[in-house]
Scaffold this active site. Sequence first.
Site, PDB file in Angstrom:
ATOM      1  N   GLY A 105      -2.854   5.087   9.339  1.00 35.18           N
ATOM      2  CA  GLY A 105      -1.519   4.534   9.159  1.00 35.18           C
ATOM      3  C   GLY A 105      -0.978   4.737   7.760  1.00 35.18           C
TER       4      GLY A 105
ATOM      5  CB  VAL B 266      -7.207   6.438  15.861  1.00 30.21           C
ATOM      6  CG1 VAL B 266      -8.610   5.903  16.094  1.00 30.21           C
ATOM      7  CG2 VAL B 266      -7.040   6.879  14.416  1.00 30.21           C
TER       8      VAL B 266
ATOM      9  CD  GLU C  29      18.130  -7.686   6.973  1.00 28.97           C
ATOM     10  OE1 GLU C  29      17.780  -8.273   5.932  1.00 28.97           O
ATOM     11  OE2 GLU C  29      17.506  -6.709   7.441  1.00 28.97           O
TER      12      GLU C  29
ATOM     13  CB  ALA D  31       6.862  -4.711   2.968  1.00 37.82           C
TER      14      ALA D  31
ATOM     15  N   GLY E 264       1.923   3.370   6.544  1.00 32.09           N
ATOM     16  CA  GLY E 264       2.953   2.385   6.229  1.00 32.09           C
ATOM     17  C   GLY E 264       2.771   1.883   4.806  1.00 32.09           C
ATOM     18  CG  PHE E 265       5.437  -1.073   3.216  1.00 30.01           C
ATOM     19  CD1 PHE E 265       6.191  -0.534   2.180  1.00 30.01           C
ATOM     20  CD2 PHE E 265       6.091  -1.496   4.355  1.00 30.01           C
ATOM     21  CE1 PHE E 265       7.564  -0.417   2.279  1.00 30.01           C
ATOM     22  CE2 PHE E 265       7.473  -1.376   4.466  1.00 30.01           C
ATOM     23  CZ  PHE E 265       8.205  -0.840   3.437  1.00 30.01           C
TER      24      PHE E 265
ATOM     25  CG  ASP F 203       3.254  -5.503   9.915  1.00 27.75           C
ATOM     26  OD1 ASP F 203       3.270  -6.258   8.928  1.00 27.75           O
ATOM     27  OD2 ASP F 203       4.234  -4.814  10.259  1.00 27.75           O
TER      28      ASP F 203
END
Length: 428
Positions: free
Chosen positions: A17, A85, A174, A321, A19-20, A304
């Site tokens: 992964g 994976v 948002e 994040a 991501g952040f 997450d």
Amino acid sequence: MDIPPIHGDQKRVVIVGAGFAGLTLAKKLSPPCFQVILIDRNNYHQFQPLLYQVATSGLEPSSISFPLRKIFQHYKNVFIRIAEVKHIHKTTIETSVGTIEYDFLVLAHGAETNYFKNPSLQHNALSMKSVGDALYLRNTLLQNFEQALIAKSEKERKALLQIIIVGGGPTGVELAGAITEMKNNILPKDYPELDFNQMKVVLIEAFPRLLSGISEQSGKKAQQYLESLGVIVKNNLSVKNYDGNVVELNNGDTMSSRCLVWAAGVKGMPINGLPVSAVLPNSRIRVDSYNRVHEMVNVFALGDVASIQSKESPKGHPQVAPVAIQQARLLARNLKKLVSGEKMTAFQYQDKGSMATVGRNLAVVEIGKLKISGAIAWIIWMLVHLMSIIGVKNKLFILINWLWQYVTYDQSLRLILKPSENNKKSRS
């Protein structure tokens, strides 16, 4: 899989992964000690907090995405593989492009939309978890406006012009604000034949208030801002069923809509090979205070997908994040300690605040006990997100887009992008 050999006493860290969490960890692991294999299904990192702006024609996808190979051009110990994976074993993982041996395995593959085992929602609702999802939502919104022009009945036109957003967290708030600003400032000029008094943006939240992750005061302020823009907010309601045309609510009411966006929750993405006891009911992975997977030795989980359960956070930390980044930074230090035989440090989350924007000059920000709303909060929100974007070029493009939209009340990215017929045939 063809993987570069390990040099000397190097330890191989396989990160799943980008991501952040995965990105931060890969950057923090230094070359003398570690060789890093970074695996992701995409060849880019995406900045998820601004996906809603791609969906509402405010930003190009490339503005919030950055190629992994460009990020790691100068990291000689980081090797990237685009793969998925399949299964985890004791010292190896199976992927779609082969098997990789590891000394340490870090699962940071994030979360996916949680439809709470409702097949009608999973099949018909739109989600907001990837650039592809955002583009699909943008296409759907714009195509619905085009179809509304030629609708054969008033009932069909109203269904095309009614947008339902489920979930009163930051994403739902948002998105609702951004779509309503399009309705108020842009769409009447694009579609003068349509009566946009018929267009409804409805935000449905199962809890008594919006933004349950922050204070009640800020949640109420966000709702006031949304309602001032024209959003219809319905609290204490949930969606039971959606067939693509009719939304059924838990109170027995129904609503007609050709666009329902599901932003009501996420769950972990399961991977085969983990101990049954390590996988929680929401598919998050149970980890200890060092982010080590339950009943596993050299396997860790971050962000997450990970859940550190404690008295302070019985359901795990929030899936945001800052948690992922802080966990990754600590794990980089802990892996160095583990290699050198030192004692690892337990994770303690430092909550630096929460924020959400509703629209132009409208936002809520909480930093400790300080609560800010309105234009100042909106500026803070913009600065924080702008500084978090990777790449000077991306920061500049986003700033220019935001300035242009602020001055002109317009967005210039209202494009319906779809594959050509030739591409469709070649895939079938």
